[in-house]
Design a protein around this motif. Structure first.
Motif, mmCIF file in Angstrom:
data_model
loop_
_atom_site.group_PDB
_atom_site.id
_atom_site.type_symbol
_atom_site.label_atom_id
_atom_site.label_comp_id
_atom_site.label_asym_id
_atom_site.label_seq_id
_atom_site.Cartn_x
_atom_site.Cartn_y
_atom_site.Cartn_z
ATOM 1 N N MET A 1 0.834 -0.948 -0.212
ATOM 2 C CA MET A 1 0.135 0.069 -0.096
ATOM 3 C C MET A 1 1.646 1.340 0.204
ATOM 4 O O MET A 1 0.420 2.139 -0.646
ATOM 5 C CB MET A 1 -0.808 -0.342 1.378
ATOM 6 N N ARG A 2 1.410 1.130 0.622
ATOM 7 C CA ARG A 2 2.658 2.408 0.733
ATOM 8 C C ARG A 2 3.473 2.854 -0.190
ATOM 9 O O ARG A 2 3.909 4.084 -0.797
ATOM 10 C CB ARG A 2 3.842 2.921 2.163
ATOM 11 N N SER A 3 3.723 1.453 -1.406
ATOM 12 C CA SER A 3 4.431 1.677 -2.050
ATOM 13 C C SER A 3 3.627 1.756 -3.857
ATOM 14 O O SER A 3 3.889 2.231 -4.575
ATOM 15 C CB SER A 3 5.432 0.405 -2.678
ATOM 16 N N ALA A 4 2.186 2.252 -3.867
ATOM 17 C CA ALA A 4 0.703 2.235 -4.710
ATOM 18 C C ALA A 4 1.316 3.553 -5.239
ATOM 19 O O ALA A 4 1.718 4.425 -4.280
ATOM 20 C CB ALA A 4 -0.255 2.320 -4.225
ATOM 21 N N GLN A 5 1.024 3.933 -6.747
ATOM 22 C CA GLN A 5 1.603 4.953 -7.051
ATOM 23 C C GLN A 5 -0.045 5.623 -7.486
ATOM 24 O O GLN A 5 0.307 7.050 -7.467
ATOM 25 C CB GLN A 5 3.106 5.746 -8.513
ATOM 26 N N ARG A 6 -0.745 4.722 -7.783
ATOM 27 C CA ARG A 6 -2.475 5.230 -8.877
ATOM 28 C C ARG A 6 -3.032 4.285 -8.163
ATOM 29 O O ARG A 6 -4.054 5.072 -7.829
ATOM 30 C CB ARG A 6 -1.709 4.411 -10.188
ATOM 31 N N SER A 7 -2.790 3.038 -7.891
ATOM 32 C CA SER A 7 -4.001 2.440 -7.265
ATOM 33 C C SER A 7 -4.222 1.386 -6.250
ATOM 34 O O SER A 7 -2.883 0.585 -6.365
ATOM 35 C CB SER A 7 -5.746 2.174 -8.466
ATOM 36 N N ALA A 8 -5.018 0.787 -4.742
ATOM 37 C CA ALA A 8 -4.854 -0.305 -4.982
ATOM 38 C C ALA A 8 -6.116 -0.790 -4.855
ATOM 39 O O ALA A 8 -7.413 -0.053 -3.999
ATOM 40 C CB ALA A 8 -4.538 0.327 -2.915
ATOM 41 N N HIS A 9 -6.418 -1.628 -5.301
ATOM 42 C CA HIS A 9 -8.125 -2.818 -5.178
ATOM 43 C C HIS A 9 -8.290 -3.496 -4.597
ATOM 44 O O HIS A 9 -7.462 -4.765 -4.741
ATOM 45 C CB HIS A 9 -8.131 -2.432 -6.569
ATOM 46 N N HIS A 10 -9.195 -3.743 -3.404
ATOM 47 C CA HIS A 10 -9.034 -4.897 -2.493
ATOM 48 C C HIS A 10 -10.568 -5.752 -3.098
ATOM 49 O O HIS A 10 -11.748 -5.027 -2.924
ATOM 50 C CB HIS A 10 -9.238 -4.617 -1.195
ATOM 51 N N LEU A 11 -10.153 -7.078 -3.034
ATOM 52 C CA LEU A 11 -11.760 -7.605 -3.265
ATOM 53 C C LEU A 11 -12.015 -8.767 -2.042
ATOM 54 O O LEU A 11 -11.206 -9.385 -2.148
ATOM 55 C CB LEU A 11 -11.538 -8.696 -4.892
ATOM 56 N N GLU A 12 -12.522 -8.672 -1.528
ATOM 57 C CA GLU A 12 -13.249 -10.206 -0.805
ATOM 58 C C GLU A 12 -14.713 -10.318 -0.434
ATOM 59 O O GLU A 12 -15.413 -9.779 -1.858
ATOM 60 C CB GLU A 12 -13.059 -8.742 0.667
ATOM 61 N N MET A 13 -14.466 -11.569 -1.120
ATOM 62 C CA MET A 13 -15.623 -13.045 -1.288
ATOM 63 C C MET A 13 -15.983 -13.213 0.084
ATOM 64 O O MET A 13 -16.517 -14.956 -0.348
ATOM 65 C CB MET A 13 -14.602 -13.605 -1.992
ATOM 66 N N ARG A 14 -15.651 -13.343 1.023
ATOM 67 C CA ARG A 14 -15.750 -14.024 2.192
ATOM 68 C C ARG A 14 -16.605 -13.620 3.083
ATOM 69 O O ARG A 14 -16.864 -12.441 2.984
ATOM 70 C CB ARG A 14 -14.417 -14.722 3.342
ATOM 71 N N ASP A 15 -17.604 -14.833 3.748
ATOM 72 C CA ASP A 15 -18.911 -13.937 4.591
ATOM 73 C C ASP A 15 -18.362 -14.121 6.015
ATOM 74 O O ASP A 15 -18.593 -13.592 6.645
ATOM 75 C CB ASP A 15 -19.496 -15.075 4.149
ATOM 76 N N ALA A 16 -16.823 -14.065 6.063
ATOM 77 C CA ALA A 16 -16.789 -14.776 7.678
ATOM 78 C C ALA A 16 -14.947 -14.695 8.010
ATOM 79 O O ALA A 16 -14.267 -14.990 6.890
ATOM 80 C CB ALA A 16 -17.498 -15.858 8.563
ATOM 81 N N TYR A 17 -14.435 -13.863 8.428
ATOM 82 C CA TYR A 17 -12.961 -13.558 8.669
ATOM 83 C C TYR A 17 -12.945 -13.754 10.166
ATOM 84 O O TYR A 17 -13.823 -14.773 10.924
ATOM 85 C CB TYR A 17 -12.113 -12.077 8.201
ATOM 86 N N ASP A 18 -11.628 -13.778 10.384
ATOM 87 C CA ASP A 18 -11.430 -14.367 11.904
ATOM 88 C C ASP A 18 -12.215 -14.044 12.848
ATOM 89 O O ASP A 18 -12.231 -12.368 12.371
ATOM 90 C CB ASP A 18 -9.736 -14.126 12.060
ATOM 91 N N LEU A 19 -12.658 -14.714 13.599
ATOM 92 C CA LEU A 19 -13.547 -14.297 14.915
ATOM 93 C C LEU A 19 -13.018 -13.661 15.776
ATOM 94 O O LEU A 19 -12.953 -14.223 16.895
ATOM 95 C CB LEU A 19 -14.588 -15.444 15.019
#
Length: 159
Positions: free
Chosen positions: A1-19
């Motif tokens: 993230m710190r080295s991104a110049q133009r874009s940082a796109h995040h795709l999340e597809m799970r219904d649950a992560y660490d509880l």
């Protein structure tokens, strides 16, 4: 993230992560200010956006929302959006005809993919950095297709 110049796109597809403890506290009715819990994320995203980087997050979600996804939804405005992320939601039933990779990912500047690997219980088991252009292309087209259909956070009303 710190080295991104133009874009940082995040795709999340799970219904649950660490509880984790934060989720458990929320599920017990103890509401909290997410910006106080995760100030490092607010700083990271806001400084990234200030550099002119578009930070976009798309979430593919089952409806009705799982308890964990409801938690994410309720915290998004005071956490992700407050930090400067543009967040959109896509009901899973509207993604059936999309070619999607098997894992959540971050796509940086359209040239590097960081896959996030999870166990069945939502515990993160590792990351994988990929620069192979065929994989980057798949992730780029997948994110674009999801983003085009997804509903902006401010407009999304979970079923």
């Amino acid at each position: 993230m710190r080295s991104a110049q133009r874009s940082a796109h995040h795709l999340e597809m799970r219904d649950a992560y660490d509880l984790d403890a934060d989720y458990r506290e929320w599920s017990e009715g103890n509401l909290f200010d997410p910006s106080e819990r995760w100030p490092w994320w607010i700083e990271l995203v806001s400084s990234t956006v200030a550099r002119g980087v578009a930070v976009q997050r798309a979430r593919i979600v089952s409806e009705p929302l799982s308890s964990y996804t409801r938690y994410e939804y309720e915290l998004t405005g005071g956490h992700n959006v407050k930090a400067g992320e543009d967040v959109r939601w896509l009901p899973r039933r509207q993604s059936s005809d999309l070619a999607l990779p098997g894992n959540d990912f971050w796509l940086f500047d359209g040239v590097t993919v960081l896959f996030n690997h999870f166990a069945g219980d939502g515990t993160m088991t590792g990351e994988e950095l990929v620069t192979d252009q065929s994989v980057v292309g798949l992730c780029s087209s997948a994110f674009s297709a999801v983003w085009e259909r997804a509903i902006p956070h401010q407009e999304y009303r979970p079923a």
